[in-house]
Write an enzyme that holds these catalytic residues in place. Structure first.
Site, short mmCIF file in Angstrom:
data_model
loop_
_atom_site.label_atom_id
_atom_site.label_comp_id
_atom_site.label_asym_id
_atom_site.label_seq_id
_atom_site.Cartn_x
_atom_site.Cartn_y
_atom_site.Cartn_z
N GLU A 49 0.82 -1.21 0.00
CA GLU A 49 0.00 0.00 0.00
C GLU A 49 0.85 1.26 0.00
O GLU A 49 0.56 2.22 -0.72
CB GLU A 49 -0.92 0.03 1.24
CG GLU A 49 -1.88 -1.12 1.34
CD GLU A 49 -1.38 -2.29 2.16
OE1 GLU A 49 -2.21 -2.92 2.83
OE2 GLU A 49 -0.15 -2.57 2.15
N CYS A 77 -2.67 -3.14 7.43
CA CYS A 77 -2.23 -3.07 8.83
C CYS A 77 -2.45 -1.64 9.34
O CYS A 77 -2.90 -0.76 8.59
CB CYS A 77 -0.75 -3.45 8.92
SG CYS A 77 0.36 -2.23 8.15
#
Length: 143
Positions: A49, A77
């Site tokens: 990401e 996360c």
């Protein structure tokens, strides 16, 4: 999501966890892609990401990615969820849930926390079994 899965597979060559991410602008054009690069770059922040968001910012000429969508093969996360909020991404689409470290509903829910600086639409479970199989196949060799 199928493109993100293919990008995730490219992480296997570097022995990184196979996670792939794509950032799309408001016209549906891909402006950033990434896969995990922690092993290659020796960088704990080189999650798929983060890599894709950095590329999207460069392509867009701005850190603000309003009206952009990020598609990821694994639930982000806490670090990546924070980056999604900070970059003002409008929508997150993800595949597999991360019951150990997920921050979009599994362990925490940073993106939909009313105290967050920016609210993100979340669309979970897209191609969930394919994304999960890619990860479980990777981790079998370590068990």
């Amino acid at each position: 999501m199928l493109q993100a899965i293919e990008i995730a597979r490219s992480a296997l060559a570097s022995e990184d966890v196979p996670v792939g991410a794509i950032v799309l602008n408001s016209h549906g054009e891909v402006v950033g892609t990434g896969h995990n690069r922690r092993e290659v770059d020796k960088d704990p922040t080189a999650h798929a990401e983060i890599v894709a968001i950095r590329k999207a910012g460069e392509a867009s000429g701005s850190w603000r990615l309003d009206n952009h969508t990020i598609v990821v093969t694994l639930e982000p996360c806490a670090m990546c969820a924070g980056a999604i909020v900070q970059s003002r991404i409008k929508t997150l689409v993800f595949g597999a849930w991360d019951v150990k470290a997920g921050a979009v509903g599994s362990v925490w829910d940073i993106l939909r926390d009313p105290r967050s600086l920016h609210q993100v639409e979340v669309i979970p479970g897209i191609y969930e079994s394919q994304c999960a199989e890619l990860l479980s196949g990777f981790f079998k060799k370590y068990r």
